[in-house]
Design a protein around this motif. Structure first.
Motif, short mmCIF file in Angstrom:
data_model
loop_
_atom_site.label_atom_id
_atom_site.label_comp_id
_atom_site.label_asym_id
_atom_site.label_seq_id
_atom_site.Cartn_x
_atom_site.Cartn_y
_atom_site.Cartn_z
N UNK A 1 72.47 14.39 33.98
CA UNK A 1 72.01 14.93 34.05
C UNK A 1 71.94 14.97 35.90
N UNK A 2 72.06 13.64 36.45
CA UNK A 2 72.41 13.65 37.39
C UNK A 2 73.13 14.30 38.66
N UNK A 3 74.07 14.67 37.59
CA UNK A 3 75.07 15.48 38.54
C UNK A 3 74.77 17.05 38.39
N UNK A 4 74.16 17.21 37.73
CA UNK A 4 73.37 19.34 37.91
C UNK A 4 72.12 19.44 39.00
N UNK A 5 71.35 17.70 38.90
CA UNK A 5 70.49 17.75 39.94
C UNK A 5 71.43 17.84 40.79
N UNK A 6 71.91 17.36 41.49
CA UNK A 6 73.04 17.77 43.12
C UNK A 6 73.70 18.43 43.22
N UNK A 7 74.36 18.95 42.06
CA UNK A 7 74.97 20.22 42.73
C UNK A 7 73.70 21.42 42.16
N UNK A 8 72.58 21.36 41.57
CA UNK A 8 71.58 22.18 42.34
C UNK A 8 71.23 21.66 43.65
N UNK A 9 70.83 20.90 43.93
CA UNK A 9 69.76 20.93 45.32
C UNK A 9 71.26 21.29 46.25
N UNK A 10 72.12 21.18 46.84
CA UNK A 10 73.24 20.73 47.47
C UNK A 10 73.33 23.25 47.63
N UNK A 11 73.00 23.56 46.50
CA UNK A 11 73.50 25.19 45.89
C UNK A 11 71.89 25.73 47.48
N UNK A 12 70.59 25.00 46.87
CA UNK A 12 69.41 25.24 47.21
C UNK A 12 69.82 25.40 48.48
#
Length: 203
Positions: A190-201
């Protein structure tokens, strides 16, 4: 000739990154809902029965992109701190709400500067400064579908399944499907998902 492993499965060693309480002996299917308002972004993580397992929150306009993961009781599990280094993004993850090196769990950095295809290299705290990564992610920003690997074996995968945004209320709602393989730390995924999502955003 030894057959190369392509998928983590039952009987494989436990992947314990954040804590063994987040490792399940069976496959997990999770649903993650991201809510974004004017000042706060939250990620709520549910199991198939609708039970809240984790929550991640952080300010929308924070330059350091601090994100705190909490358990259902509200106690901090870990803190993610993101920075843009040149054309690449880097995240450092700590136990609780710490920012001390002694509490560092792992670091993740984009492998490539181009953000059309996101690849993150993940190094555990005891492996920093070495050339061999512990894990990696690979996927595409165009459809936000990603896989997480240990060596060449897939340990988890996630994708965006729904996106809603209201200009009237300035609120967004995204839903993600997450599949975590047996014995894999789902808080780490889940931490990796958040990082990727935040990086895209932020890109």
């Amino acid at each position: 000739m030894t057959k190369q492993k392509v998928e983590w499965g039952v009987g494989d060693p436990t992947i314990n990154v954040v804590g063994d309480r987040f490792c399940n002996p069976h496959p997990l299917e999770l649903s993650v809902k991201r809510k974004m308002g004017l000042s706060l972004t939250t990620y709520d993580v549910y199991d198939v029965s609708g039970n809240l397992l984790l929550q991640v929150d952080g300010g929308v306009w924070r330059l350091d992109r601090k994100r705190v993961m909490r358990d259902p009781a509200g106690f901090p599990v870990l803190t993610m701190r993101g920075k843009a280094l040149s054309l690449r993004d880097k995240w450092s993850v700590y136990h609780g709400e710490s920012s001390e090196n002694s509490d560092l769990i792992f670091c993740a950095q984009q492998s490539k500067a181009l953000k059309l295809k996101s690849e993150f290299d993940i190094f555990l705290a005891n492996n920093l400064g070495k050339e061999v990564r512990d894990f990696r992610t690979s996927g595409s920003y165009t459809n936000l579908s990603f896989k997480v690997y240990k060596d060449n074996a897939v340990i988890a995968r996630f994708s965006q399944v729904n996106h809603k945004y209201s200009w009237k209320s300035f609120k967004g709602l995204d839903t993600y499907s997450v599949k975590v393989n047996p014995e894999v730390d789902y808080a780490f995924i889940i931490a990796l998902l958040v990082m990727i999502d935040e990086t895209e955003y932020q890109s």
